[in-house]
Enzyme design. Structure first.
Site, short mmCIF file in Angstrom:
data_model
loop_
_atom_site.label_atom_id
_atom_site.label_comp_id
_atom_site.label_asym_id
_atom_site.label_seq_id
_atom_site.Cartn_x
_atom_site.Cartn_y
_atom_site.Cartn_z
N GLY A 62 0.82 -1.21 0.00
CA GLY A 62 0.00 0.00 0.00
C GLY A 62 0.85 1.26 0.00
O GLY A 62 0.49 2.27 -0.61
N ASP B 102 -0.20 0.56 13.00
CA ASP B 102 0.06 -0.84 12.61
C ASP B 102 0.18 -1.75 13.83
O ASP B 102 0.25 -2.98 13.68
CB ASP B 102 1.32 -0.92 11.75
CG ASP B 102 1.12 -0.20 10.42
OD1 ASP B 102 -0.03 -0.12 9.95
OD2 ASP B 102 2.11 0.31 9.87
C1 S3P Z 1 2.74 3.93 6.26
C2 S3P Z 1 1.70 4.63 6.81
C3 S3P Z 1 0.54 4.01 7.44
C4 S3P Z 1 0.80 2.55 7.80
C5 S3P Z 1 1.48 1.81 6.70
C6 S3P Z 1 2.80 2.46 6.32
C7 S3P Z 1 3.83 4.66 5.60
O1 S3P Z 1 -0.55 4.09 6.54
O2 S3P Z 1 -0.38 1.89 8.16
O3 S3P Z 1 1.75 0.46 7.11
O4 S3P Z 1 4.90 4.07 5.35
O5 S3P Z 1 3.65 5.86 5.34
P1 S3P Z 1 -1.48 5.44 6.51
O6 S3P Z 1 -0.55 6.57 6.54
O7 S3P Z 1 -2.26 5.41 5.24
O8 S3P Z 1 -2.35 5.33 7.72
#
Ligand code: S3P
Length: 435
Positions: A94, A320
Site C-alpha cells: 500500500g 500498525d
Molecule cells: C505507512 C503509513 C501508514 C501505515 C502503513 C505504512 C507509511 O498508513 O499503516 O503500514 O509508510 O507511510 P497510513 O498513513 O495510510 O495510515
C-alpha cells in the site's frame, strides 16, 4: 498456504534484532530513484513489500546494485522516468501504491498504470487522486477509487492541502509531488503521523519546514542524497515486545529499533497499561525536521497489565500496532478501548473485523465497533486456530497469541509474515528456552 503451530512458551530470553524499517526502506528506494547521484542504503529491508518497490523503481529507470551489506541505487533524476507499456505491479504494498504516484504525477506527458494483488485491489486510491488532481495530474481509477489506476503526469501546480484523514502515505504522496510543482506545497495534518518522508527530504537537501500541523516543501531541481541508514522497524519490534510482556518470566533485549517519536505510540500505550519497557526513546519534536532517524535498544520484561483507552489522536502513531493492543487487552485487567481507528478497515485486511474475529476464535472477549474495538480483559487466552487472511500483521499476532496462550495457536497462512518480517518464526524460536 502454510500452517504453523505456536505452543505456549515458558519464557523468552536473549536478544532479538528486528528487521529493518519497511516505511523507511520504501522511501529510500523512491527517493534514491529520484536522485541523480548514486545513493548507498545500508540496511534496506529485503522483504516482499520493499522488493516490490525496488522492482518498480527499476522499471522506471533506476539501477539497483545489491552488495553484501548495502544497496546502491543509481537514479535518473526527478523528471526522467522511463515510459512503460505494462502496469507497475505493487504486489501487496500500500505504501508503494500511495507514494509512487506523487512522483509519477509530475512526469509531464507520460502515463503509468499501477496494479497489485487481491488485497491491494480493495484499498482506495481516491485519497491520493484528489490532491494530485488539484495539482494538475489526471487520475483514472477503477470504480472511481480503486486499483488498477492510471496516473497521467502533468506540469504540477503547488497547493495547500488539508488532509481529510491522518495518513502518512497521503501526506508523503503530496510532498513528493510538491518537489516537481511550481512553488511551495503545504500539507495540513489533522494530527501528527510518521514523519520519515520529511526527514529523508531534509537529508536530501530539500527545504522542508514544519509549523504546527503544516508541513511545507519547496520545489527543487534535484535531490542530493548520499548515505542512508535504515534502523530496525518499530512495528516489527512491537511483536517481540508484546511477546516478552505477555509470556511470564520473560526478559529480552530488542536491539537496534527505530525510536522516532512518530513511531513509538505503541510503547506509550503499553507503558500506560503497566508494561515494562526501558529504552532511550525520542522525545516529541518541535517544528524542526531532523535529517536523520534515531535508533536504540529496548529492554522488555513480563508484567501484569491493566486496560486503557486509545483515542483518535494516538491512532496514527500506533496504527500498525493496534492489533497488538487488542491482544494485550485480552490479557489485561479491565476494559481496553480503541476509538477513532476506522482506517484499520482499509489495511491489508479489514483489521477491525479480522482482529476481533481472530482473537474471539482463540477465546478472547471483544467486540468490533465502527471505528475500533472494545476488549474485556480476562487475564489470558485459551488458544485455537487463526487465519492470517494474507495479512502479515495478523499472522504475527496469531503467533504471539500462541506463545502466551494456555493451549497454543495454529496460524493458517503464516507465510504472509514475509511481507514485512522474513525470519519472524526463527527469531521467536531463538528467544525460547533451548532455542
Ligand atoms: C505507512 C503509513 C501508514 C501505515 C502503513 C505504512 C507509511 O498508513 O499503516 O503500514 O509508510 O507511510 P497510513 O498513513 O495510510 O495510515
Amino acid at each position: 498456504m502454510s500452517t504453523v503451530r505456536f505452543a505456549p512458551a515458558r519464557r523468552l530470553k536473549g536478544t532479538a534484532t528486528p528487521p529493518t524499517d519497511k516505511s523507511i526502506s520504501h522511501r529510500a528506494a523512491i527517493l534514491g530513484a529520484m536522485a541523480v547521484d548514486p545513493v548507498r542504503v545500508r540496511g534496506y529491508l529485503e522483504a516482499e513489500d520493499t522488493l516490490s518497490t525496488l522492482g518498480a523503481v527499476g522499471r522506471l529507470g533506476a539501477l539497483v546494485q545489491h552488495g553484501p551489506d548495502e544497496l546502491v541505487i543509481r537514479g535518473a533524476g526527478l523528471r526522467n522516468t522511463v515510459e512503460l507499456d505494462e502496469p507497475i505491479d505493487v504486489g501487496n504494498a500500500g505504501t508503494l501504491m500511495r507514494l509512487l504516484p506523487g512522483w509519477l504525477a509530475g512526469q509531464d506527458g507520460r502515463s503509468y498504470t499501477l496494479d497489485g494483488d487481491a488485497s491491494i485491489r480493495r484499498r482506495p486510491v481516491d485519497r491520493i487522486a484528489e490532491p494530485l488532481r488539484r495539482m494538475g495530474a489526471e487520475i483514472e481509477a477503477t470504480d472511481g477509487r480503486l486499483p488498477p489506476f492510471t496516473v497521467h503526469g502533468a506540469r504540477l501546480r503547488s497547493i495547500a492541502y488539508e488532509l481529510p484523514v491522518a495518513s502518512a502515505q497521503v501526506k508523503s504522496c503530496v510532498l513528493l509531488a510538491g518537489l516537481l510543482a511550481d512553488g511551495a506545497t503545504t500539507v495540513v495534518e489533522p494530527v501528527p503521523s510518521r514523519d520519515h518522508t520529511e526527514r529523508m527530504l531534509a537529508a536530501a537537501g530539500v527545504p522542508v519546514h514544519r509549523n504546527g500541523r503544516h508541513v511545507t516543501v519547496s520545489n527543487v531541481d534535484e535531490l542530493v542524497l548520499e548515505d542512508l541508514v535504515v534502523p530496525g522497524d518499530p512495528s516489527s519490534a512491537a511483536f517481540l515486545v508484546a511477546a516478552a510482556v505477555l509470556v511470564p518470566g520473560s526478559r529480552i533485549t530488542v536491539a537496534g529499533s527505530g525510536t522516532n517519536w512518530t513511531r513509538t505510540g505503541f510503547l506509550r500505550i503499553l507503558e500506560r497499561m503497566g508494561g515494562v519497557v526501558v529504552g532511550d526513546l525520542e522525545d516529541p519534536l518541535g517544528d524542526d525536521v531532523p535529517p536523520y532517524e534515531p535508533i536504540g535498544d529496548l529492554e522488555v520484561a513480563h508484567g501484569p497489565l491493566v486496560g486503557t483507552v486509545v483515542e483518535h489522536d494516538e491512532v496514527p502513531l500506533a496504527i500498525d500496532e493496534l492489533p497488538l493492543v487488542a491482544l494485550l487487552g485480552c490479557f489485561a485487567e479491565g476494559e481496553t478501548i480503541v476509538r477513532g481507528a476506522q482506517e484499520l478497515r482499509l489495511k491489508e485486511s479489514d483489521r477491525i473485523a479480522t482482529v476481533v474475529d481472530g482473537l474471539r476464535g482463540l477465546g478472547g472477549e471483544l467486540e468490533a465497533t465502527e471505528d475500533g474495538f472494545v476488549v474485556q480483559g480476562t487475564g489470558g487466552l485459551r488458544g485455537g486456530t487463526i487465519h492470517s487472511h494474507g495479512d502479515h500483521r495478523l499472522a504475527m499476532l496469531g503467533a504471539i497469541a500462541g506463545l502466551a496462550s494456555r493451549e497454543g495457536v495454529a496460524v493458517e497462512g503464516m507465510e504472509a509474515a514475509d511481507v514485512s518480517y522474513p525470519g519472524f518464526t526463527d527469531d521467536l524460536r531463538a528467544l525460547l528456552p533451548g532455542g
